[in-house]
Design an enzyme around this catalytic site. Structure first.
Site, mmCIF file in Angstrom:
data_model
loop_
_atom_site.group_PDB
_atom_site.id
_atom_site.type_symbol
_atom_site.label_atom_id
_atom_site.label_comp_id
_atom_site.label_asym_id
_atom_site.label_seq_id
_atom_site.Cartn_x
_atom_site.Cartn_y
_atom_site.Cartn_z
ATOM 1 N N HIS A 2 3.103 -26.945 12.842
ATOM 2 C CA HIS A 2 4.406 -27.206 12.886
ATOM 3 C C HIS A 2 5.313 -28.727 13.956
ATOM 4 C CE1 HIS A 2 5.604 -23.119 11.251
ATOM 5 N NE2 HIS A 2 5.726 -22.841 12.327
ATOM 6 N N ARG A 34 0.573 -1.344 0.186
ATOM 7 C CA ARG A 34 -0.114 -0.084 -0.165
ATOM 8 C C ARG A 34 0.631 1.125 -0.107
ATOM 9 N NH1 ARG A 34 -4.109 -0.981 4.545
ATOM 10 N NH2 ARG A 34 -2.686 -2.336 5.355
ATOM 11 N N GLU A 77 10.102 -21.903 22.965
ATOM 12 C CA GLU A 77 10.742 -20.858 22.239
ATOM 13 C C GLU A 77 11.080 -19.997 23.966
ATOM 14 O OE1 GLU A 77 9.108 -18.948 18.619
ATOM 15 O OE2 GLU A 77 7.826 -19.255 20.057
ATOM 16 N N ASP A 127 5.044 -24.709 5.678
ATOM 17 C CA ASP A 127 5.876 -24.903 7.026
ATOM 18 C C ASP A 127 6.464 -24.402 6.907
ATOM 19 O OD1 ASP A 127 6.496 -25.873 9.500
ATOM 20 O OD2 ASP A 127 4.073 -26.685 9.862
ATOM 21 N N HIS A 128 7.381 -23.536 7.782
ATOM 22 C CA HIS A 128 8.311 -23.634 7.457
ATOM 23 C C HIS A 128 9.221 -24.434 8.244
ATOM 24 C CE1 HIS A 128 8.615 -21.109 11.133
ATOM 25 N NE2 HIS A 128 9.553 -21.425 11.399
HETATM 26 C C1 BG6 Z 1 5.622 -19.516 13.604
HETATM 27 C C2 BG6 Z 1 5.201 -19.583 15.035
HETATM 28 O O1 BG6 Z 1 4.978 -20.056 12.632
HETATM 29 O O2 BG6 Z 1 6.668 -20.197 14.132
HETATM 30 C C3 BG6 Z 1 6.030 -17.813 16.184
HETATM 31 O O3 BG6 Z 1 3.890 -18.519 14.508
HETATM 32 C C4 BG6 Z 1 6.834 -18.817 16.456
HETATM 33 O O4 BG6 Z 1 4.688 -17.798 17.376
HETATM 34 C C5 BG6 Z 1 7.831 -19.093 15.278
HETATM 35 O O5 BG6 Z 1 7.645 -18.012 17.411
HETATM 36 C C6 BG6 Z 1 9.045 -19.629 15.513
HETATM 37 O O6 BG6 Z 1 9.212 -20.575 14.147
HETATM 38 P P1 BG6 Z 1 10.725 -20.966 14.919
HETATM 39 O O7 BG6 Z 1 12.107 -21.507 13.414
HETATM 40 O O8 BG6 Z 1 12.035 -19.670 15.926
HETATM 41 O O9 BG6 Z 1 10.987 -22.834 15.453
#
Ligand code: BG6
Length: 500
Positions: free
Chosen positions: A248, A50, A224, A185-186
């Protein structure tokens, strides 16, 4: 993940081009792929947003992102000068049809001079509620009609429950073919996660014992140290069960529990993962309280600094009932896993950041050694560590050095950073390369997403119907609420905390 080849020419269109994800993850990933010569010979990235930016301003913003977040550190002038011209910006209103006309014109102008027609990759780095309108506009604009040449990448969260995920799948598959949709999904892009397939299916050693006969239980911890930070607006409506477990953590569980695929193809692998999700037992009613524990962090101390509780965080309701911690016990109802509990937990503001899978084996069926020499004996255990260190630790028994026979546990350790010199690619590098190459193995199929939502649904529903009365129930900097300890202790086990 299958090839090392250069993908075909591509134009990557990022909705949310001036946003955080683009700056922190996407552009640093493209830049590293470029430096490693994994980008197509011809490519362009168009950022849509935007805010008004001239191309040069946009590039400067993205360079800052690389300087701060790239695994390689700051961009070097010479390399950056080669990369920067591939980036451009288009100010747009994603609810306005005219923006899609302008985008189409920009794409046509670019591809006119290219020898080969490029693939078009539409990356939706936008708020979840915008996914549907953007997809609909793209459909109306007709620029993604070519099934083989255009792809849509959708970030999580994919829906906020089973119903919304189904609806979104319905909308997207009404416009795109399923093969065009890449749901990210990373975690699946992480090296150690992909290595699990190799570890299990490229070795003869482990598969024969990878079952209920030899495995006593499995644990997955994704903890985390960070709190919710500035994401309260999103997180307070979500919680850890939705944000971490549904995607995840369940994906990790699938890799541990899946049957061997017939072949290393995206459909085979995803079929086997869906089998696991479908086989997870759905608990009902109050029984869920024994199988699931929730928590929310209060204030506390993290590395010598006093930190506030979740309810004091920005954009979080003062009486929020959102879970920042969740622990669950699952059973997988199939021949391989019948009766083997899988304990999973994830939380924010915990003692350490780590993602670790522990496979705990049973005791030997008959103890040959007298208890006087085997008092330290421990059953075998395999720990697969995804973060902070990436590697695998196998615990076995050894004879202690000396004249007498004394047994003690010892570890065989495989550590990525010590074994390989090369720096591992970031998850987004792997995933973006896969999208450009048309490989969907590490992306979630619609039935997979829905099956994962259906696993957490009974817990989500029960928790929503019965708001917690004890929040906040764990201190920042701790390992989570007592209820999570009770959940696993009830079966005589404890959470394992041993990074590789
Ligand atoms: C994300 C979540 O998908 O994954 C976050 O939305 C989280 O809340 C993060 O902090 C954690 O990813 P990683 O790769 O740091 O373990």
């Amino acid at each position: 993940m299958q090839n090392n080849h250069k993908p075909a020419p591509a134009i990557i269109i990022i909705f949310g081009g001036s946003g955080d994800l683009t700056k922190r993850k996407l552009i640093p990933a493209f830049y590293n792929l470029f430096l490693d010569k994994h980008m197509p010979d011809q490519f362009a990235v168009i950022g849509l947003g935007r805010t008004a930016y001239a191309d040069d301003e946009f590039r400067a913003l993205l360079r800052e992102g690389i300087d701060s977040f790239s695994r390689r550190g700051k961009a070097q002038d010479e390399e950056w000068q080669q990369f920067a011209p591939t980036l451009s910006y288009l100010q747009s209103d994603i609810n306005d049809e005219k923006s899609y006309k302008a985008l189409t014109a920009r794409i046509h102008a670019l591809e006119k001079n290219w020898e080969q027609k490029p693939n078009l990759i539409f990356y939706l780095a936008i708020a979840p509620e915008l996914v549907e309108p953007v997809a609909t506009h793209l459909g109306n604009a007709g620029i993604c009609k070519n099934i083989d040449r255009s792809r849509l990448v959708v970030e999580k969260p994919f829906g906020r429950d089973l119903e919304t995920a189904r609806k979104l799948n319905g909308v997207l598959t009404g416009i795109f073919d399923e093969s065009q949709i890449y749901r990210i999904d990373h975690y699946l892009g992480k090296e150690a996660v992909q290595n699990m397939l190799v570890f299990r299916f490229a070795n003869v050693l482990f598969e024969p014992i990878w079952n209920r006969k030899y495995i006593e239980h499995v644990q997955i911890t994704a903890s985390e140290t960070v709190g919710v930070e500035d994401r309260g607006g999103y997180f307070d409506g979500a919680g850890t069960l939705r944000d971490m477990i549904q995607n995840h953590v369940l994906q990790l569980l699938c890799f541990v529990a899946m049957e061997p695929p017939n072949a290393f193809t995206s459909e085979d692998i995803r079929n086997r993962k869906v089998d696991v999700l479908r086989a997870i037992r759905r608990f009902e009613g109050k029984e869920i309280f024994e199988k699931a524990a929730r928590g929310q962090y209060g204030g506390g101390w993290m590395q010598g600094e006093k930190v506030q509780g979740y309810r004091e965080e920005p954009k979080v309701a003062k009486n929020s009932a959102t879970d920042t911690f969740a622990a669950l016990k699952f059973y997988i109802d199939n021949w391989r896993w019948q009766g083997v509990p899988f304990y999973v937990r994830s939380g924010k503001r915990m003692t350490e950041k780590m993602t670790v899978i522990t496979v705990q084996f049973r005791e030997v069926p008959h103890q040959v050694f007298p208890s006087s020499v085997a008092e330290n004996i421990r059953p075998n255990r395999i720990i697969i560590s995804i973060t902070p260190d990436t590697g695998i630790r196998l615990r076995f028994q050894a004879k202690q050095v000396g004249l007498s026979m004394r047994l003690a546990p010892a570890d065989l350790i495989f550590n990525y950073s010590q074994t390989y010199e090369a720096q591992p690619p970031e998850a987004y590098e792997t995933l973006l390369h896969d999208v450009m190459s048309g490989d969907a193995t590490l992306f979630m199929r619609s039935d997979e997403v829905e099956a994962a939502w259906s696993v957490v649904k009974p817990v989500m529903d029960l928790w929503e119907e019965n708001p917690p009365t004890d929040f906040p129930n764990y201190q920042s900097g701790s390992w989570g609420p007592e209820a999570a300890e009770r959940l696993i202790a009830a079966d005589g086990y404890h959470w394992v905390m041993m990074p590789v």
